[in-house]
Design an enzyme around this catalytic site. Structure first.
Site, short mmCIF file in Angstrom:
data_model
loop_
_atom_site.label_atom_id
_atom_site.label_comp_id
_atom_site.label_asym_id
_atom_site.label_seq_id
_atom_site.Cartn_x
_atom_site.Cartn_y
_atom_site.Cartn_z
N ASP A 65 44.92 96.15 -14.94
CA ASP A 65 44.10 94.94 -14.92
C ASP A 65 42.64 95.33 -15.03
O ASP A 65 42.20 96.30 -14.40
CB ASP A 65 44.33 94.15 -13.63
CG ASP A 65 45.58 93.28 -13.71
OD1 ASP A 65 45.95 92.89 -14.83
OD2 ASP A 65 46.17 93.02 -12.66
N GLU A 81 25.48 88.51 -7.62
CA GLU A 81 24.62 88.60 -8.80
C GLU A 81 23.16 88.69 -8.39
O GLU A 81 22.39 89.50 -8.94
CB GLU A 81 24.85 87.37 -9.70
CG GLU A 81 26.21 87.31 -10.37
CD GLU A 81 27.26 86.69 -9.47
OE1 GLU A 81 26.95 86.41 -8.29
OE2 GLU A 81 28.41 86.50 -9.93
N PHE A 88 21.29 77.16 -5.86
CA PHE A 88 22.03 76.84 -7.09
C PHE A 88 22.92 75.63 -6.83
O PHE A 88 23.54 75.52 -5.78
CB PHE A 88 22.89 78.04 -7.50
CG PHE A 88 23.76 77.78 -8.69
CD1 PHE A 88 23.29 78.07 -9.97
CD2 PHE A 88 25.03 77.25 -8.55
CE1 PHE A 88 24.10 77.83 -11.08
CE2 PHE A 88 25.83 77.01 -9.65
CZ PHE A 88 25.36 77.31 -10.92
N GLN A 131 24.77 70.83 -10.68
CA GLN A 131 24.00 69.95 -11.55
C GLN A 131 22.85 70.71 -12.24
O GLN A 131 22.65 70.58 -13.45
CB GLN A 131 23.44 68.77 -10.75
CG GLN A 131 24.48 67.77 -10.27
CD GLN A 131 25.32 68.31 -9.13
OE1 GLN A 131 24.83 69.08 -8.31
NE2 GLN A 131 26.59 67.91 -9.09
N THR A 132 22.11 71.49 -11.45
CA THR A 132 20.94 72.17 -12.05
C THR A 132 21.32 73.48 -12.71
O THR A 132 20.67 73.92 -13.66
CB THR A 132 19.90 72.47 -10.97
OG1 THR A 132 20.46 73.38 -9.99
CG2 THR A 132 19.48 71.19 -10.25
N SER A 190 18.70 78.58 -9.81
CA SER A 190 18.19 78.74 -8.45
C SER A 190 16.86 79.47 -8.53
O SER A 190 16.45 79.94 -9.60
CB SER A 190 19.18 79.54 -7.60
OG SER A 190 19.34 80.86 -8.13
N ASP A 213 49.32 91.92 -7.76
CA ASP A 213 49.30 91.41 -6.39
C ASP A 213 49.72 89.95 -6.27
O ASP A 213 50.02 89.47 -5.18
CB ASP A 213 47.92 91.60 -5.76
CG ASP A 213 46.84 90.86 -6.54
OD1 ASP A 213 47.16 90.27 -7.59
OD2 ASP A 213 45.67 90.90 -6.11
#
Length: 686
Positions: A314, A355, A381, A384-385, A388, A522
């Site tokens: 994977d 991130e 964040f 809608q927007t 951030s 898994d």
């Protein structure tokens, strides 16, 4: 650390380290108990040695009773019995390490009462002994309590300490739904509570299966072991015929061949070395897997791992970290790189996501290290927007989806700098995620987020390729993204936009071409593929269905472990092959070393072949019998530890082993028997 955790930890240390006195003492005791011929019938070579040892004992007793010289017969009998005991010792030592770990695991089992829910509407429960719980019943487990049996969480979420099973002291989150709902008996709820449905009867829990696997109660011979046993039986028959035919030349030359001498000669010529170590090699292979926290259901699974041709991996968690990480900040035209990096950093200071942290780390590596200004306002964040950032004293910094930031800034596609448009397109094509960055309402650059390939993975795949394995990356990504990551990771092939059905189909296609396939999984949806694969490695934290479908369980739930599993399997096969080569080469060398010494007195023409110049025919036989026994003891550590494995091609590996163990097997008897003969003659033993 709780008492069960301590016991489990001791068991792991018993395997990871050397032999304890307790393990060795138990192994010595069991080596003598295994002199029962009923336990030896499965090993034709050692059983033949047992028969000759018994005949030698009868001969020695008869000589003593008849007041005949019995010293030679007694010594032969003692060393033949020693050969059988040493062979048993090799197997007992290998089994002993597993039994020590099993005893420690057994100590982790606790007798506890479960809170059996009798009224789901009110949550009323009654205390019930854990061993009386039935499959399908629902129980409540609260903070500080030991989970009494295996089950699936149907309600609630809790932090669970699984150190008793995995050895990892850090608690993990278990919750209802998804692939994190399975819980294991013997683990402890650290915080919160869960309601779980019992999935295993008493005596068949995961811990019970672990103990059974470690003890090796179902250790059946693997196909290769059976084939090798047939070969050894054939060689034993051939050497029996060869020894019997010596009666003719003996009678012709006037040499009276004592049946005791012929019996001893027969044992020195048959492949007792590999015959005595064969079981130990297989058991040790399973123990080496246990050292890396992997349980195998049988030796067949370990052997299959060594013969694997295709490895399905994977992408997420195995080849890549699974988290998008910032790798670069591309400045807009006219913006300095350090200014763009600083803007990206400011927009991420209040971002607690992986991130956001990766952007801060990227800036730190570039020499920028800032903290959020006092009084700054974090802009979270939202769906809608889709961006951030941070506001402070009239200034603003934002990062987010490219189209969302463009829309906020009022930018039209044609007004975007060409350099940034090209960069955004390049990032998207490579499978990454572009984030636009703005400062005070001005576009300053683009951040490149990508699922980073783990360090060293490419080199590991190169090693696997040299071993002759084909690697295939499985991912749900689109083909463009999959191709980019596959190229960076160095895998041989990939399957994009894969579904569980696609995995199963790919495994069957590979097996249809005569290849053995290994994979890990898994989820419950991985169960069919795990069951179909020749080596199916299930994650301990995965779904119950996955754990039951695979023939191995990784207690660390580390998908990259499948590479180590293949290496352990190959090491076991190489060790068995090396010891077989050494043993057969030994037999050939002993034949040409001993026969001339036996007949040189009556047939002086054989003097040219009597290169070792042994003291007498009796000392030649006795020295060979002693060497035969001692070489088993000398090779027990190698059988348990395994031949050092190197990721090289099959041709190079064969050449190396033939040189080291084939040539070594030819030389060792000449040197060893001669040295023993010098000692035997000096002490007047023969």
């Amino acid at each position: 650390m709780s008492s069960p955790d301590i016991h489990a930890d001791q068991g792991r240390r018993a395997l990871a380290g050397g032999l304890s006195r307790a393990v060795l003492a138990r192994a010595v005791k069991e080596a003598f108990l295994k002199l029962d011929p009923r336990q030896l019938t499965g090993n034709p070579v050692i059983f033949a040695t047992w028969i000759v040892a018994l005949l030698a004992t009868v001969s020695a007793v008869a000589a003593v009773v008849g007041q005949q010289p019995a010293g030679f017969a007694i010594q032969i009998a003692v060393w033949l019995w020693a050969t059988v005991v040493f062979a048993n010792l090799a197997e007992s030592v290998a089994e002993g390490r597993g039994k020590a770990a099993a005893d420690s695991l057994r100590a982790t089992r606790v007798t506890t009462k479960a809170k059996l829910i009798v009224d789901p509407n009110t949550g009323t429960w009654i205390p019930t002994p854990a061993h009386k719980l039935g499959v399908g019943e629902v129980i409540l487990v609260e903070a500080g309590e030991v989970i009494p049996t295996d089950g699936e969480i149907i309600e609630g979420m809790a932090s669970v300490n699984e150190a008793a099973i995995t050895g990892e002291s850090a608690p993990v989150i278990r919750e209802s739904g998804g692939d994190r709902s399975a819980v294991t008996g013997g683990t402890t709820v650290v915080s919160d509570w869960i309601k779980m449905r019992v999935t295993a009867e008493a005596g068949s829990t995961f811990l019970d299966r672990m103990i059974a696997m470690v003890e090796g109660a179902d250790r059946r011979k693997t196909p290769n072991e059976i084939a090798l046993a047939v070969l050894l039986a054939g060689l034993t028959l051939i050497f029996l015929i060869a020894v019997v035919t010596l009666l003719g030349p003996g009678k012709f030359s006037g040499v009276a061949l004592d049946p005791l001498v012929l019996g001893a000669l027969f044992i020195t010529l048959i492949p007792t070395t590999i015959g005595g170590l064969l079981s130990a090699v297989g058991i040790a292979g399973m123990d080496r897997l246990l050292k890396v926290n992997v349980l195998a259901t049988s030796g067949r699974a370990v052997e299959a791992a060594g013969d694997v041709d295709t490895l399905l991996l994977d992408k997420t968690g195995t080849i890549t970290f699974g988290n998008r990480m910032a790798t670069e900040v591309i400045p807009a035209p006219g913006v300095r790189p350090d200014a763009a990096m600083k803007a990206a950093l400011m927009a991420s200071l209040a971002d607690e996501t992986p991130e956001g942290r990766s952007i801060i780390e990227l800036a730190r590596n570039a020499g920028l290290a800032l903290e959020a200004p006092e009084g700054a306002t974090a802009i979270p964040f939202t769906a809608q927007t889709r961006q951030s950032g941070l506001d402070h004293q009239g200034r603003s910094w934002r990062k987010g989806a490219v189209d969302a930031v463009y829309r906020t800034l009022g930018l039209e596609p044609q007004s975007i700098p060409t350099e940034l448009s090209v960069a955004v397109d390049r990032i998207a094509r490579s499978g990454g995620t572009p984030l636009a960055v703005s400062e005070d309402g001005v576009l300053v650059g683009v951040i490149h987020l990508k699922d980073v390939v783990k360090p060293g993975v490419k080199e590991r795949f190169a090693d696997l390729r040299r071993m002759g394995l084909r690697t295939v990356m499985i991912t749900g990504d689109n083909p463009v993204t999959a191709a980019a990551i596959a190229s960076e990771a160095g895998v041989d092939d990939f399957l994009a936009e894969a579904t569980p059905e696609d995995k199963l189909r790919l495994i069957r296609e590979e097996q249809g071409k005569g290849r053995l396939v290994a994979m890990c999984g898994d989820g419950a949806n991985d169960a069919p593929a795990l069951a179909q694969a020749d080596v199916g490695v299930a994650m301990q934290t995965g779904a119950q269905a996955a754990r039951e479908a695979g023939n191995m369980v990784d207690l660390d739930s580390d998908p990259t472990k499948v590479i180590e599993i293949v290496e352990v399997g190959k090491q076991m096969l190489i060790t068995r092959g090396a010891l077989t080569t050494f043993s057969i080469a030994n037999d050939v060398a002993k034949y040409f070393a001993i026969i001339p010494a036996m007949f040189v007195v009556s047939l002086p023409a054989l003097g040219a072949l009597n290169v070792m110049k042994l003291h007498s025919p009796e000392s030649a036989i006795l020295s060979a019998v002693i060497f035969n026994a001692l070489v088993i003891v000398a090779l027990i550590p190698l059988a348990l530890k395994g031949v050092k494995y190197r990721a090289v091609g099959a041709g190079k590996l064969l050449s190396r082993n033939l040189t080291l163990y084939g040539l070594g097997g030819l030389i060792a008897p000449f040197v060893g028997i001669k040295l023993i003969d010098l000692v035997v003659s000096a002490l007047g033993l023969a």
